[in-house]
Scaffold this motif. Structure first.
Motif, PDB file in Angstrom:
ATOM      1  N   ASP A 248      21.978  18.298  59.036  1.00  0.00           N
ATOM      2  CA  ASP A 248      22.505  17.526  60.155  1.00  0.00           C
ATOM      3  C   ASP A 248      22.437  18.348  61.437  1.00  0.00           C
ATOM      4  O   ASP A 248      22.103  19.538  61.426  1.00  0.00           O
ATOM      5  CB  ASP A 248      23.921  17.018  59.864  1.00  0.00           C
ATOM      6  N   ALA A 249      22.741  17.703  62.562  1.00  0.00           N
ATOM      7  CA  ALA A 249      22.560  18.332  63.871  1.00  0.00           C
ATOM      8  C   ALA A 249      23.385  19.608  64.052  1.00  0.00           C
ATOM      9  O   ALA A 249      22.857  20.615  64.537  1.00  0.00           O
ATOM     10  CB  ALA A 249      22.857  17.322  64.975  1.00  0.00           C
ATOM     11  N   PRO A 250      24.685  19.615  63.698  1.00  0.00           N
ATOM     12  CA  PRO A 250      25.438  20.868  63.872  1.00  0.00           C
ATOM     13  C   PRO A 250      24.864  22.030  63.056  1.00  0.00           C
ATOM     14  O   PRO A 250      24.822  23.165  63.537  1.00  0.00           O
ATOM     15  CB  PRO A 250      26.844  20.498  63.404  1.00  0.00           C
ATOM     16  N   THR A 251      24.426  21.748  61.826  1.00  0.00           N
ATOM     17  CA  THR A 251      23.850  22.816  61.003  1.00  0.00           C
ATOM     18  C   THR A 251      22.530  23.284  61.581  1.00  0.00           C
ATOM     19  O   THR A 251      22.248  24.487  61.629  1.00  0.00           O
ATOM     20  CB  THR A 251      23.651  22.329  59.555  1.00  0.00           C
ATOM     21  N   ALA A 252      21.704  22.344  62.055  1.00  0.00           N
ATOM     22  CA  ALA A 252      20.431  22.711  62.675  1.00  0.00           C
ATOM     23  C   ALA A 252      20.660  23.590  63.896  1.00  0.00           C
ATOM     24  O   ALA A 252      19.961  24.587  64.114  1.00  0.00           O
ATOM     25  CB  ALA A 252      19.658  21.454  63.053  1.00  0.00           C
ATOM     26  N   THR A 253      21.650  23.223  64.703  1.00  0.00           N
ATOM     27  CA  THR A 253      21.965  24.005  65.899  1.00  0.00           C
ATOM     28  C   THR A 253      22.423  25.413  65.522  1.00  0.00           C
ATOM     29  O   THR A 253      22.032  26.408  66.149  1.00  0.00           O
ATOM     30  CB  THR A 253      23.063  23.295  66.717  1.00  0.00           C
ATOM     31  N   ALA A 254      23.237  25.509  64.471  1.00  0.00           N
ATOM     32  CA  ALA A 254      23.703  26.814  64.013  1.00  0.00           C
ATOM     33  C   ALA A 254      22.549  27.663  63.489  1.00  0.00           C
ATOM     34  O   ALA A 254      22.485  28.877  63.738  1.00  0.00           O
ATOM     35  CB  ALA A 254      24.767  26.635  62.927  1.00  0.00           C
ATOM     36  N   LEU A 255      21.620  27.039  62.796  1.00  0.00           N
ATOM     37  CA  LEU A 255      20.449  27.768  62.279  1.00  0.00           C
ATOM     38  C   LEU A 255      19.585  28.281  63.428  1.00  0.00           C
ATOM     39  O   LEU A 255      19.098  29.419  63.398  1.00  0.00           O
ATOM     40  CB  LEU A 255      19.640  26.861  61.354  1.00  0.00           C
TER      41      LEU A 255
ATOM     42  N   ILE B 134      28.807  27.155  56.748  1.00  0.00           N
ATOM     43  CA  ILE B 134      28.966  28.144  55.692  1.00  0.00           C
ATOM     44  C   ILE B 134      27.687  28.306  54.870  1.00  0.00           C
ATOM     45  O   ILE B 134      27.507  29.295  54.159  1.00  0.00           O
ATOM     46  CB  ILE B 134      30.148  27.759  54.777  1.00  0.00           C
ATOM     47  N   LYS B 135      26.780  27.342  54.979  1.00  0.00           N
ATOM     48  CA  LYS B 135      25.545  27.396  54.202  1.00  0.00           C
ATOM     49  C   LYS B 135      24.366  27.980  54.975  1.00  0.00           C
ATOM     50  O   LYS B 135      23.265  28.075  54.435  1.00  0.00           O
ATOM     51  CB  LYS B 135      25.172  25.994  53.699  1.00  0.00           C
ATOM     52  N   THR B 136      24.562  28.364  56.223  1.00  0.00           N
ATOM     53  CA  THR B 136      23.410  28.798  57.019  1.00  0.00           C
ATOM     54  C   THR B 136      22.719  30.029  56.423  1.00  0.00           C
ATOM     55  O   THR B 136      21.488  30.100  56.417  1.00  0.00           O
ATOM     56  CB  THR B 136      23.818  29.083  58.472  1.00  0.00           C
ATOM     57  N   SER B 137      23.479  30.983  55.909  1.00  0.00           N
ATOM     58  CA  SER B 137      22.858  32.168  55.305  1.00  0.00           C
ATOM     59  C   SER B 137      22.035  31.783  54.080  1.00  0.00           C
ATOM     60  O   SER B 137      20.914  32.281  53.886  1.00  0.00           O
ATOM     61  CB  SER B 137      23.925  33.192  54.920  1.00  0.00           C
ATOM     62  N   GLY B 138      22.585  30.888  53.261  1.00  0.00           N
ATOM     63  CA  GLY B 138      21.861  30.438  52.078  1.00  0.00           C
ATOM     64  C   GLY B 138      20.608  29.650  52.432  1.00  0.00           C
ATOM     65  O   GLY B 138      19.562  29.808  51.792  1.00  0.00           O
ATOM     66  N   ILE B 139      20.710  28.808  53.447  1.00  0.00           N
ATOM     67  CA  ILE B 139      19.541  28.029  53.872  1.00  0.00           C
ATOM     68  C   ILE B 139      18.441  28.965  54.364  1.00  0.00           C
ATOM     69  O   ILE B 139      17.268  28.840  53.976  1.00  0.00           O
ATOM     70  CB  ILE B 139      19.930  27.025  54.975  1.00  0.00           C
ATOM     71  N   LEU B 140      18.810  29.905  55.230  1.00  0.00           N
ATOM     72  CA  LEU B 140      17.808  30.834  55.772  1.00  0.00           C
ATOM     73  C   LEU B 140      17.157  31.655  54.663  1.00  0.00           C
ATOM     74  O   LEU B 140      15.938  31.861  54.663  1.00  0.00           O
ATOM     75  CB  LEU B 140      18.465  31.754  56.802  1.00  0.00           C
TER      76      LEU B 140
ATOM     77  N   LEU C   9      13.441  23.228  64.713  1.00  0.00           N
ATOM     78  CA  LEU C   9      13.880  23.897  63.488  1.00  0.00           C
ATOM     79  C   LEU C   9      12.695  24.210  62.586  1.00  0.00           C
ATOM     80  O   LEU C   9      12.583  25.321  62.053  1.00  0.00           O
ATOM     81  CB  LEU C   9      14.892  23.011  62.761  1.00  0.00           C
ATOM     82  N   ALA C  10      11.809  23.246  62.407  1.00  0.00           N
ATOM     83  CA  ALA C  10      10.639  23.466  61.561  1.00  0.00           C
ATOM     84  C   ALA C  10       9.773  24.597  62.114  1.00  0.00           C
ATOM     85  O   ALA C  10       9.298  25.460  61.361  1.00  0.00           O
ATOM     86  CB  ALA C  10       9.827  22.173  61.442  1.00  0.00           C
ATOM     87  N   ALA C  11       9.575  24.601  63.430  1.00  0.00           N
ATOM     88  CA  ALA C  11       8.751  25.642  64.042  1.00  0.00           C
ATOM     89  C   ALA C  11       9.412  27.013  63.925  1.00  0.00           C
ATOM     90  O   ALA C  11       8.744  28.008  63.608  1.00  0.00           O
ATOM     91  CB  ALA C  11       8.487  25.298  65.511  1.00  0.00           C
TER      92      ALA C  11
ATOM     93  N   ALA D  26      20.584  28.930  66.450  1.00  0.00           N
ATOM     94  CA  ALA D  26      21.317  29.997  67.133  1.00  0.00           C
ATOM     95  C   ALA D  26      21.195  31.319  66.380  1.00  0.00           C
ATOM     96  O   ALA D  26      21.000  32.376  66.983  1.00  0.00           O
ATOM     97  CB  ALA D  26      22.787  29.611  67.285  1.00  0.00           C
ATOM     98  N   ARG D  27      21.290  31.249  65.073  1.00  0.00           N
ATOM     99  CA  ARG D  27      21.201  32.475  64.271  1.00  0.00           C
ATOM    100  C   ARG D  27      19.810  33.079  64.317  1.00  0.00           C
ATOM    101  O   ARG D  27      19.642  34.286  64.468  1.00  0.00           O
ATOM    102  CB  ARG D  27      21.584  32.197  62.814  1.00  0.00           C
ATOM    103  N   THR D  28      18.805  32.259  64.204  1.00  0.00           N
ATOM    104  CA  THR D  28      17.442  32.792  64.230  1.00  0.00           C
ATOM    105  C   THR D  28      17.067  33.257  65.625  1.00  0.00           C
ATOM    106  O   THR D  28      16.299  34.195  65.790  1.00  0.00           O
ATOM    107  CB  THR D  28      16.429  31.749  63.735  1.00  0.00           C
ATOM    108  N   GLY D  29      17.629  32.615  66.645  1.00  0.00           N
ATOM    109  CA  GLY D  29      17.382  33.062  68.003  1.00  0.00           C
ATOM    110  C   GLY D  29      17.961  34.434  68.246  1.00  0.00           C
ATOM    111  O   GLY D  29      17.382  35.279  68.914  1.00  0.00           O
ATOM    112  N   ALA D  30      19.161  34.656  67.677  1.00  0.00           N
ATOM    113  CA  ALA D  30      19.840  35.945  67.851  1.00  0.00           C
ATOM    114  C   ALA D  30      19.091  37.063  67.127  1.00  0.00           C
ATOM    115  O   ALA D  30      19.146  38.223  67.521  1.00  0.00           O
ATOM    116  CB  ALA D  30      21.268  35.863  67.327  1.00  0.00           C
TER     117      ALA D  30
END
Length: 325
Positions: A310-317, A290-296, A82-84, A319-323
Motif C-alpha cells: 500500500d501507499a504508506p509502505t511504499a513511501t516508507a520503502l 514493521i515489514k519494510t526490512s523484511g520486504i527489502l 518503487l519498482a525502479a 525513504a529507506r532506500t533513498g537514505a
C-alpha cells in the motif's frame, strides 16, 4: 431612477479591499455555495467586484485552494518509482489499507498481478500462508481457469486459520477458477514421518510443482520477534531468530536474505527459498512499516520479483532506500 449601487470602501493606498469583506465574500462563495450573483446581492456590490474580492482573498491567503492529484495517479507513480528503486520487474501500490481491511484493499492489485503473469491452464500457481494472503483469499481475484493452485508449505495441523495452507489454497483456487492441489501434511513432521512423506506420491505431486511453478503469491512476514501470531513451527522467542527480519514460506531470513536455521528446520516441509528465485513471477504481498526490512531483504535476495503493497509502505520503502543510496 433606481438608486445606484454603492461599492464597498477600499483601501486605495494599499489597493486592497478590507479583510473582513474579503472573508465574507469568500465564506459565502466557497463554504456556503453561493454563486457570484448571490454574493454581490448580499454585499450590495457588483459581480465584477465579487470576482476581484475572491481573487484578492486568494492572493492574501484568506482562501487556500488545494488541487489534489487523483489517487490512482498517485499510487501508479509510487508503483513505478518503487519498482525502479528496488529493481523489481513490477510493483502495484494500493491506497492505504487502514481500517478498510487488508484483503479487500490488496486483492484487486493481486488480481492484476496474476492477470499480468499470463498463466494458462496447467500452469502452477503457488500460495503461501499468513494473515495477508489469507485476507486476500477472501476476495475476488482474476479468472485463471485450469491453473493448478498449490501451497508452498504444509500446515494441516495448524490451529490458526492464517496458517491452514490447504484452506487458503482452496479459497484461492475458487477465486481464480483453478484446481487446488492439497498438501496433506504438517509443516514440520517428526523425523520418521518426514522421511515417509517426502517419498509419498501424493506429497510429491505438490512438491514437484515447487520446481516448475510459473507464479507464486508470497506473504512476507514481520520479524518473528515482533509478532503475536506465528505458525507453530517458528519458535518466536528463540534467540536464534533474533536477527530475523522476516520470513517467507515459514522460512526466516536475515537482513541480507540469508536463511536462518532453527530447531527442526531440517524437517520443515516447505519450499526452499532458493527455489523461489526460479519462479518467473514471485509476487510478494506485504504492508506495514514493521515489514519494510523484511520486504527489502526478500527483494534483494530475489525471493520476490514483484510486489503488492500500500501507499504508506511504499513511501516508507522509498525513504529507506533513498537514505541508503
Amino acid at each position: 431612477m433606481a438608486p445606484s449601487r454603492q461599492e464597498p470602501d477600499t483601501d486605495t493606498s494599499a489597493g486592497r479591499f478590507p479583510a473582513d469583506l474579503l472573508y465574507r465574500a469568500a465564506r459565502m462563495y466557497y463554504l456556503e455555495d453561493a454563486n457570484q450573483a448571490q454574493v454581490a446581492a448580499a454585499l450590495g456590490t457588483s459581480r465584477p467586484t465579487v470576482s476581484r474580492l475572491l481573487s484578492e482573498a486568494r492572493a492574501r491567503g484568506i482562501v487556500h485552494i488545494e488541487v489534489r492529484e487523483p489517487e490512482p495517479l498517485v499510487t501508479a507513480d509510487l508503483a513505478e518509482r518503487l519498482a525502479a528503486r528496488l529493481g523489481l520487474s513490477r510493483a502495484w501500490v494500493t491506497p492505504p489499507v487502514g481500517a478498510s481491511g487488508t484483503g479487500s484493499v490488496l486483492a484487486p492489485a493481486v488480481g492484476e498481478a496474476l492477470a499480468a503473469a499470463g498463466l494458462r491452464a496447467g500452469d502452477a500457481l503457488l500460495v503461501s500462508s499468513g494473515a495477508t494472503v489469507h485476507g486476500v483469499a477472501q476476495h475476488a481475484l482474476t479468472p485463471l481457469p485450469g491453473v493448478l493452485v498449490a501451497p508452498v508449505v504444509g500446515g494441516s495441523d495448524e490451529p490458526e486459520e492464517y496458517y491452514q495452507t490447504n484452506e487458503i489454497t482452496r479459497q484461492v483456487a475458487a477465486r481464480v477458477g483453478g484446481s487446488p492441489q492439497f498438501l496433506y501434511a504438517p509443516a514440520m513432521p517428526g523425523p520418521e514421518l518426514s522421511t515417509l512423506l517426502r517419498g509419498d506420491a501424493t506429497i510429491r505431486r505438490v512438491t514437484d510443482l515447487w520446481a516448475s511453478a510459473s507464479a507464486a503469491v508470497i506473504g512476507i512476514g514481520a520479524p518473528p520477534s515482533s509478532r503475536t501470531s506465528l505458525p507453530s513451527v517458528l519458535p518466536g522467542g528463540s534467540a536464534g531468530l533474533a536477527s530475523a527480519v522476516g520470513d517467507v514460506c515459514s522460512r526466516p531470513f536475515t537482513e541480507d536474505g540469508t536463511p536462518l536455521d532453527f530447531p527442526g528446520s531440517d524437517r520443515l516441509l516447505a519450499m526452499e527459498l532458493e527455489d523461489l528465485r526460479r519462479v518467473p513471477h514471485a509476487i510478494g504481498v506485504a504492508v506495514g512499516a514493521i515489514k519494510t526490512s523484511g520486504i527489502l531483504a526478500a527483494v534483494r535476495a530475489r525471493y520476490v520479483t514483484e510486489l503488492v503493497t500500500d501507499a504508506p509502505t511504499a513511501t516508507a520503502l522509498l525513504a529507506r532506500t533513498g537514505a541508503q543510496a
